[in-house]
Scaffold this motif. Sequence first.
Motif, mmCIF file in Angstrom:
data_model
loop_
_atom_site.group_PDB
_atom_site.id
_atom_site.type_symbol
_atom_site.label_atom_id
_atom_site.label_comp_id
_atom_site.label_asym_id
_atom_site.label_seq_id
_atom_site.Cartn_x
_atom_site.Cartn_y
_atom_site.Cartn_z
ATOM 1 N N LEU A 51 8.384 6.172 -3.000
ATOM 2 C CA LEU A 51 7.412 6.851 -2.138
ATOM 3 C C LEU A 51 6.632 7.897 -2.927
ATOM 4 C CD1 LEU A 51 8.114 8.009 1.500
ATOM 5 C CD2 LEU A 51 6.711 9.382 -0.032
ATOM 6 N N GLY A 52 7.362 8.692 -3.712
ATOM 7 C CA GLY A 52 6.705 9.723 -4.512
ATOM 8 C C GLY A 52 5.776 9.152 -5.561
ATOM 9 N N ILE A 53 6.190 8.059 -6.183
ATOM 10 C CA ILE A 53 5.342 7.417 -7.191
ATOM 11 C C ILE A 53 4.060 6.900 -6.552
ATOM 12 C CG2 ILE A 53 5.163 5.433 -8.745
ATOM 13 C CD1 ILE A 53 8.193 5.809 -9.278
ATOM 14 N N GLY A 54 4.191 6.277 -5.375
ATOM 15 C CA GLY A 54 3.008 5.790 -4.671
ATOM 16 C C GLY A 54 2.045 6.915 -4.344
ATOM 17 N N ALA A 55 2.592 8.048 -3.898
ATOM 18 C CA ALA A 55 1.749 9.194 -3.560
ATOM 19 C C ALA A 55 1.031 9.739 -4.786
ATOM 20 C CB ALA A 55 2.604 10.290 -2.919
ATOM 21 N N ALA A 58 -1.850 7.582 -5.846
ATOM 22 C CA ALA A 58 -3.007 7.616 -4.949
ATOM 23 C C ALA A 58 -3.785 8.924 -5.008
ATOM 24 C CB ALA A 58 -2.541 7.373 -3.508
ATOM 25 N N MET A 59 -3.088 10.026 -5.255
ATOM 26 C CA MET A 59 -3.740 11.336 -5.151
ATOM 27 C C MET A 59 -4.969 11.509 -6.039
ATOM 28 S SD MET A 59 -0.466 13.852 -4.637
ATOM 29 C CE MET A 59 0.378 13.919 -3.048
ATOM 30 N N PRO A 60 -4.924 11.118 -7.314
ATOM 31 C CA PRO A 60 -6.134 11.286 -8.142
ATOM 32 C C PRO A 60 -7.323 10.457 -7.672
ATOM 33 C CG PRO A 60 -4.188 10.972 -9.512
ATOM 34 C CD PRO A 60 -3.789 10.652 -8.109
ATOM 35 N N LEU A 61 -7.060 9.396 -6.910
ATOM 36 C CA LEU A 61 -8.145 8.539 -6.427
ATOM 37 C C LEU A 61 -8.834 9.107 -5.198
ATOM 38 C CD1 LEU A 61 -6.300 5.083 -6.674
ATOM 39 C CD2 LEU A 61 -7.851 6.099 -8.357
ATOM 40 N N ALA A 62 -8.157 10.039 -4.505
ATOM 41 C CA ALA A 62 -8.675 10.534 -3.227
ATOM 42 C C ALA A 62 -9.989 11.287 -3.381
ATOM 43 C CB ALA A 62 -7.632 11.427 -2.554
ATOM 44 N N GLY A 63 -10.119 12.061 -4.444
ATOM 45 C CA GLY A 63 -11.341 12.841 -4.650
ATOM 46 C C GLY A 63 -12.583 11.984 -4.772
ATOM 47 N N PHE A 105 3.603 2.711 1.367
ATOM 48 C CA PHE A 105 3.626 3.823 2.315
ATOM 49 C C PHE A 105 3.300 5.134 1.594
ATOM 50 C CE2 PHE A 105 6.062 7.083 4.741
ATOM 51 C CZ PHE A 105 5.417 6.962 5.964
ATOM 52 N N GLY A 106 3.838 5.294 0.389
ATOM 53 C CA GLY A 106 3.567 6.498 -0.407
ATOM 54 C C GLY A 106 2.102 6.614 -0.789
ATOM 55 N N VAL A 107 1.453 5.487 -1.056
ATOM 56 C CA VAL A 107 0.007 5.502 -1.333
ATOM 57 C C VAL A 107 -0.740 6.073 -0.135
ATOM 58 C CG1 VAL A 107 -2.024 4.041 -1.678
ATOM 59 C CG2 VAL A 107 0.043 3.652 -3.038
ATOM 60 N N GLY A 108 -0.377 5.610 1.060
ATOM 61 C CA GLY A 108 -1.012 6.128 2.273
ATOM 62 C C GLY A 108 -0.758 7.609 2.465
ATOM 63 N N VAL A 109 0.480 8.044 2.235
ATOM 64 C CA VAL A 109 0.838 9.460 2.383
ATOM 65 C C VAL A 109 0.059 10.323 1.394
ATOM 66 C CG1 VAL A 109 2.701 11.147 2.112
ATOM 67 C CG2 VAL A 109 3.136 9.012 3.332
ATOM 68 N N GLY A 110 0.041 9.910 0.124
ATOM 69 C CA GLY A 110 -0.637 10.697 -0.901
ATOM 70 C C GLY A 110 -2.135 10.790 -0.680
ATOM 71 N N MET A 111 -2.742 9.665 -0.290
ATOM 72 C CA MET A 111 -4.182 9.665 -0.061
ATOM 73 C C MET A 111 -4.535 10.509 1.165
ATOM 74 S SD MET A 111 -6.627 6.343 -0.370
ATOM 75 C CE MET A 111 -5.922 6.020 -1.981
ATOM 76 N N THR A 112 -3.712 10.408 2.213
ATOM 77 C CA THR A 112 -3.941 11.222 3.405
ATOM 78 C C THR A 112 -3.818 12.702 3.084
ATOM 79 O OG1 THR A 112 -3.038 9.485 4.832
ATOM 80 C CG2 THR A 112 -3.163 11.679 5.761
ATOM 81 N N ASP A 113 -2.803 13.049 2.308
ATOM 82 C CA ASP A 113 -2.559 14.451 1.961
ATOM 83 C C ASP A 113 -3.783 15.074 1.301
ATOM 84 O OD1 ASP A 113 -1.391 16.906 1.259
ATOM 85 O OD2 ASP A 113 0.555 15.980 0.964
ATOM 86 N N CYS A 114 -4.338 14.373 0.319
ATOM 87 C CA CYS A 114 -5.527 14.894 -0.363
ATOM 88 C C CYS A 114 -6.751 14.892 0.548
ATOM 89 C CB CYS A 114 -5.829 14.056 -1.606
ATOM 90 S SG CYS A 114 -4.707 14.345 -2.977
ATOM 91 N N ALA A 115 -6.975 13.775 1.239
ATOM 92 C CA ALA A 115 -8.185 13.639 2.057
ATOM 93 C C ALA A 115 -8.218 14.670 3.179
ATOM 94 C CB ALA A 115 -8.269 12.228 2.637
#
Length: 380
Positions: A51-55, A58-63, A105-115
Amino acid sequence: MIHRYMNDQLATRIVFFITGLITATWAVIVPFAKVNTGIDDAVLGFLLLSLGIGAIIAMPLAGPLSSRYGCRRLIIASFIIMLISAPFLSFISHVILLAVVLLIFGVGVGMTDCAMNIQAILVEKKAGKALMSGFHGMYSVGGIVGAGLMTGMLALGINVIPSTFIILMLITFLFISSFSHLLPYANPVEGPAFAIPKGTVLILGIICFVVFLVEGTVLDWSAVYLVDAKKIDDALGGLGFTVFAVAMTIGRLTGDFIINRFGAFHVVILGTMMALVGFYFVITGHALSVLLIGYFLIGGGCANIVPVMFNQIGRQQSMPQMVAVPAVTTLGYIGVLAGPAIVGFIAHLSSLPSAFVMIATLLLVVLCLTFVLRKRINMS
């Protein structure tokens, strides 16, 4: 009826709330996932890293994605990823497949967190007043509600699978009611899609790293600490995190008023000192009442530090905001993941109280860096 009173501020609060709701739902599912797959604690620990790896992926892509498509479209996409993957977490029995779904699921969490933080910064700027603590407070409220609803349904004998679907239907209803009021834009693309934090952004990231590290430590080790190090009854071990979470929620829900009244700088300094006093009680105390006061002070002290740091991202000039938010969020998330591991390593080499002393000492770094921030960006 909800739609009639909706605006961008309320829509942002709902996004934070339902993100906390779905994250807490997974937290309650974890023991069932362990039973379904038949794994032991060691394998579960590695599995949770998916989950953490997925997040973090994703996070650097959110911007750059939010700059190109706007906050609304990115938040919709990230919620769809979470809503599609979450049901499978409650019944998958193959460990590799569960790891893959957790990664998604972690990708979704990480992207949501940043967005949602990008959205929050823009909404706060538009309003011209402090709102960030209230937004983050709604995430905490969502976590409490999600854990409470899931636990309540399970206690009533409802199976984990339908319980999960009920929560997801609630999330879907709330999201449909609010998504049209999310911002259809974000700041324009400036600079690279991903950059290593530098200057003021690096300072903000380090502060978030430390505070998230504290949160991760309390989340994963508070019960073990109370039971093993302080000889508190097993049944009462969870009270430490409960008191911490309640204090943090209260602190964030009242944080905007406090920040507007006393200023961001004083809130961070006094909050850090409060957390240090809390650690003193937790480390030196023995009576349960004293230990719980300590956890309450840590939660209340840390409550508004991260929201203030995200507020300052909009004031700094070291990096474009669309790059800065994912950079700071990623550093903070690494703190959540690293904290429990660091504590476990130090506890293995020395003792659990010694590990807590080390974590508390890192808060002195927050104090020092806050004074540096005040000079760099005229922190109020």
